[in-house]
Design a protein around this motif. Structure first.
Motif, PDB file in Angstrom:
ATOM      1  N   MET A 328      14.423   9.008 -40.759  1.00 14.28           N
ATOM      2  CA  MET A 328      13.540   8.637 -41.861  1.00 14.28           C
ATOM      3  C   MET A 328      12.242   8.050 -41.321  1.00 14.28           C
ATOM      4  O   MET A 328      11.175   8.249 -41.909  1.00 14.28           O
ATOM      5  CB  MET A 328      14.224   7.632 -42.791  1.00 14.28           C
ATOM      6  CG  MET A 328      13.384   7.288 -44.021  1.00 14.28           C
ATOM      7  SD  MET A 328      14.272   6.340 -45.280  1.00 14.28           S
ATOM      8  CE  MET A 328      14.422   4.762 -44.428  1.00 14.28           C
ATOM      9  N   THR A 329      12.331   7.363 -40.208  1.00 13.70           N
ATOM     10  CA  THR A 329      11.126   6.796 -39.578  1.00 13.70           C
ATOM     11  C   THR A 329      10.145   7.903 -39.223  1.00 13.70           C
ATOM     12  O   THR A 329       8.933   7.791 -39.466  1.00 13.70           O
ATOM     13  CB  THR A 329      11.502   5.989 -38.328  1.00 13.70           C
ATOM     14  OG1 THR A 329      12.354   4.905 -38.706  1.00 13.70           O
ATOM     15  CG2 THR A 329      10.254   5.433 -37.637  1.00 13.70           C
ATOM     16  N   GLU A 330      10.654   9.003 -38.655  1.00 14.64           N
ATOM     17  CA  GLU A 330       9.773  10.123 -38.317  1.00 14.64           C
ATOM     18  C   GLU A 330       9.160  10.729 -39.586  1.00 14.64           C
ATOM     19  O   GLU A 330       7.972  11.091 -39.602  1.00 14.64           O
ATOM     20  CB  GLU A 330      10.539  11.203 -37.545  1.00 14.64           C
ATOM     21  CG  GLU A 330       9.620  12.347 -37.081  1.00 14.64           C
ATOM     22  CD  GLU A 330      10.355  13.477 -36.382  1.00 14.64           C
ATOM     23  OE1 GLU A 330       9.726  14.551 -36.211  1.00 14.64           O
ATOM     24  OE2 GLU A 330      11.545  13.312 -36.032  1.00 14.64           O
ATOM     25  N   ALA A 331       9.958  10.813 -40.644  1.00 14.70           N
ATOM     26  CA  ALA A 331       9.437  11.344 -41.912  1.00 14.70           C
ATOM     27  C   ALA A 331       8.305  10.475 -42.438  1.00 14.70           C
ATOM     28  O   ALA A 331       7.261  10.977 -42.871  1.00 14.70           O
ATOM     29  CB  ALA A 331      10.562  11.429 -42.945  1.00 14.70           C
ATOM     30  N   MET A 332       8.483   9.153 -42.385  1.00 13.83           N
ATOM     31  CA  MET A 332       7.463   8.244 -42.892  1.00 13.83           C
ATOM     32  C   MET A 332       6.202   8.278 -42.022  1.00 13.83           C
ATOM     33  O   MET A 332       5.084   8.160 -42.525  1.00 13.83           O
ATOM     34  CB  MET A 332       8.022   6.826 -43.002  1.00 13.83           C
ATOM     35  CG  MET A 332       9.107   6.699 -44.075  1.00 13.83           C
ATOM     36  SD  MET A 332       9.611   4.994 -44.460  1.00 13.83           S
ATOM     37  CE  MET A 332      10.305   4.474 -42.883  1.00 13.83           C
ATOM     38  N   GLU A 333       6.401   8.457 -40.718  1.00 15.90           N
ATOM     39  CA  GLU A 333       5.234   8.566 -39.825  1.00 15.90           C
ATOM     40  C   GLU A 333       4.462   9.853 -40.109  1.00 15.90           C
ATOM     41  O   GLU A 333       3.230   9.872 -40.084  1.00 15.90           O
ATOM     42  CB  GLU A 333       5.693   8.530 -38.364  1.00 15.90           C
ATOM     43  CG  GLU A 333       6.151   7.141 -37.917  1.00 15.90           C
ATOM     44  CD  GLU A 333       6.761   7.138 -36.523  1.00 15.90           C
ATOM     45  OE1 GLU A 333       6.993   8.255 -35.977  1.00 15.90           O
ATOM     46  OE2 GLU A 333       7.020   6.042 -35.988  1.00 15.90           O
ATOM     47  N   TYR A 334       5.199  10.926 -40.391  1.00 12.79           N
ATOM     48  CA  TYR A 334       4.548  12.199 -40.736  1.00 12.79           C
ATOM     49  C   TYR A 334       3.742  12.031 -42.031  1.00 12.79           C
ATOM     50  O   TYR A 334       2.592  12.475 -42.137  1.00 12.79           O
ATOM     51  CB  TYR A 334       5.605  13.296 -40.917  1.00 12.79           C
ATOM     52  CG  TYR A 334       5.013  14.618 -41.364  1.00 12.79           C
ATOM     53  CD1 TYR A 334       4.666  15.604 -40.444  1.00 12.79           C
ATOM     54  CD2 TYR A 334       4.764  14.875 -42.719  1.00 12.79           C
ATOM     55  CE1 TYR A 334       4.107  16.813 -40.861  1.00 12.79           C
ATOM     56  CE2 TYR A 334       4.203  16.064 -43.141  1.00 12.79           C
ATOM     57  CZ  TYR A 334       3.876  17.031 -42.211  1.00 12.79           C
ATOM     58  OH  TYR A 334       3.307  18.212 -42.618  1.00 12.79           O
ATOM     59  N   ILE A 335       4.339  11.377 -43.029  1.00 11.62           N
ATOM     60  CA  ILE A 335       3.651  11.160 -44.309  1.00 11.62           C
ATOM     61  C   ILE A 335       2.390  10.318 -44.101  1.00 11.62           C
ATOM     62  O   ILE A 335       1.343  10.590 -44.699  1.00 11.62           O
ATOM     63  CB  ILE A 335       4.609  10.497 -45.323  1.00 11.62           C
ATOM     64  CG1 ILE A 335       5.675  11.514 -45.776  1.00 11.62           C
ATOM     65  CG2 ILE A 335       3.850   9.939 -46.528  1.00 11.62           C
ATOM     66  CD1 ILE A 335       6.842  10.904 -46.525  1.00 11.62           C
ATOM     67  N   ALA A 336       2.494   9.280 -43.266  1.00 10.25           N
ATOM     68  CA  ALA A 336       1.323   8.428 -43.002  1.00 10.25           C
ATOM     69  C   ALA A 336       0.188   9.232 -42.383  1.00 10.25           C
ATOM     70  O   ALA A 336      -0.993   8.992 -42.668  1.00 10.25           O
ATOM     71  CB  ALA A 336       1.719   7.280 -42.085  1.00 10.25           C
ATOM     72  N   GLU A 337       0.534  10.224 -41.547  1.00 14.78           N
ATOM     73  CA  GLU A 337      -0.485  11.026 -40.867  1.00 14.78           C
ATOM     74  C   GLU A 337      -1.038  12.139 -41.756  1.00 14.78           C
ATOM     75  O   GLU A 337      -2.237  12.415 -41.749  1.00 14.78           O
ATOM     76  CB  GLU A 337       0.102  11.645 -39.589  1.00 14.78           C
ATOM     77  CG  GLU A 337      -0.911  12.465 -38.809  1.00 14.78           C
ATOM     78  CD  GLU A 337      -0.347  13.056 -37.519  1.00 14.78           C
ATOM     79  OE1 GLU A 337      -1.069  13.853 -36.872  1.00 14.78           O
ATOM     80  OE2 GLU A 337       0.812  12.729 -37.159  1.00 14.78           O
TER      81      GLU A 337
END
Length: 419
Positions: A328-337
């Motif tokens: 989920m952390t990777e998903a949230m980082e992708y969304i932030a970018e």
């Protein structure tokens, strides 16, 4: 140019003067004005469509696309929709004058906050003439004055609609400058308008990203921005497969050309082998083109590899990027970018993970187990909206009546003086 500038300053000055009247208009009077506008739209239906026919003819001669012509057209059904919208706004609760957070201070004074209109709002928008009615009546109900600058292709329609509203205002002995449409189509007029910070309190551009960026770059007045809607669905490892299929399908397919449609799909690697093929099969039934990462393509062989420029793109079409993520952390980082602070959703059975997602993801609407298509003023219970803001000052998300007001401090005392 000097004459044009003088005309714009005169329009803005009249609006500022009229705003003092609107700020104190009783709710009952505003509601009656709105209902009279609804009646006048029906009475003047033939005139509206005659002026709209002039715009349509000119647009055809310029070679505008069928889609643009469709957006420009006002027919009987379109007028009926406008009328219904105005009546719905009249029925909404008036936020102006509402007092909140009243409390007494140790000094003896009582301090609270009262909702008041923003003042003069400038709306700059493209194509759809119905926005002229939507924007003007929402602003009016919230006690604001509005200057409208629609696209040049709809000038006759917009002027006709403004005249109808102005006549109703005059019938109520109210300054018709409460609603003004810029009568000139010269683009230089907008540049001059955006410098009138002495008279105009807020600019709301509504249209494509190019229009909004151009307005933002030139304006000396605060601008409420919404550049684009790059919305994502993250399918968590504990997601219910059927729910995931239904939510993603609805978010992408129901209306792919709107700002709250899904553009990206992120799937946790622990459930990707099971859920992703099901989602892909459902989407491909409706001819959705899927562009994926290497892992996604290996799980769904019919998927095409995504190019670097595809990630973070607002397609506004039956196209979606897909990425398998390790956490989920990777998903949230992708969304932030790659997100645009519009709408982001998580599909999960975990309350704890849903709360982390809600707190951590920065968007005007963050949703748990619901379609992105719900990010809409009507769906959120605002009754109507003037647009969706993806900036945080002073509104974030759909803007209804309350978002067209601000709050001032009010103080009650009994002769207290500061020591």
């Amino acid at each position: 140019m000097e004459q044009l500038e003088q005309s714009i300053i005169e329009i803005a000055g009249k609006a500022k003067k009229a705003s003092r009247i609107m700020a104190n208009l009783p709710t009952a009077t505003k509601n009656q004005i709105l209902l009279d506008i609804a009646d006048a739209l029906v009475e003047e239906q033939k005139e509206i469509m005659a002026e709209n026919a002039k715009d349509l003819q000119a647009a055809k001669e310029k070679g505008l696309s069928p889609a643009m012509l469709n957006r420009l057209q006002i027919d009987e059904q379109g007028i009926a929709s406008m009328v219904q919208g105005v009546k719905e706004i009249a029925a909404l609760e008036d936020p102006v004058g509402e007092v909140e957070e009243m409390r007494q201070r140790p000094s003896g004074i009582s301090v609270g906050r009262m909702r008041v209109p923003l003042g003069v709002i400038c709306m700059i928008y493209e194509s759809r003439p119905n926005v002229t009615i939507d924007a003007a009546t929402l602003c009016l109900k919230a006690g604001n004055v509005v200057i409208l600058r629609g696209g040049s292709e709809a000038i006759n329609s917009n002027v006709a609609l403004a005249k109808i509203m102005q006549q109703v205002l005059e019938n109520h002995n109210i300054d018709s400058s409460v609603v003004q449409v810029l009568p000139m189509t010269d683009r230089a007029a907008v540049d001059i308008l955006l410098k009138q910070e002495e008279y105009i309190d807020l600019v709301i551009p509504r249209g494509g990203e190019g229009l909004i960026r151009a307005v933002t770059e030139k304006s000396m007045i605060p601008v409420l921005k919404h550049y684009k809607g790059v919305c994502h669905a993250y399918v968590d490892r504990s997601a219910d497969p059927k729910m995931a299929v239904d939510i993603v399908y609805n978010g992408k397919v129901q209306r792919p050309g709107v700002c709250n449609a899904l553009e990206g799909l992120l799937v946790h690697e622990e459930c990707a082998a099971t859920i992703l093929p099901q989602i892909a099969a459902k989407l491909q039934e409706s001819n959705v083109t899927l562009l994926g990462c290497l892992k996604s393509c290996s799980l769904v062989p019919s998927m095409k590899p995504a190019a670097d420029e595809d990630w973070g793109t607002e397609f506004l079409d039956l196209i979606m990027v897909v990425k398998v993520v390790s956490s989920m952390t990777e998903a949230m980082e992708y969304i932030a970018e790659h997100g645009s602070q519009h709408t982001e959703i998580i599909i999960t059975d975990s309350y704890e993970r849903s709360q982390t997602f809600l707190r951590s993801v920065d968007a005007s609407a963050v949703m748990v187990n619901a379609s992105s298509r719900f990010n809409d003023g009507g769906q959120f219970g605002l009754g109507a909206e003037i647009g969706i803001s993806t900036t945080k000052l002073h509104a974030y998300g759909p803007m209804g009546l309350k978002e067209l007001t601000t709050r001032k401090f009010i103080v009650y005392g009994q002769g207290e003086i500061r020591q």
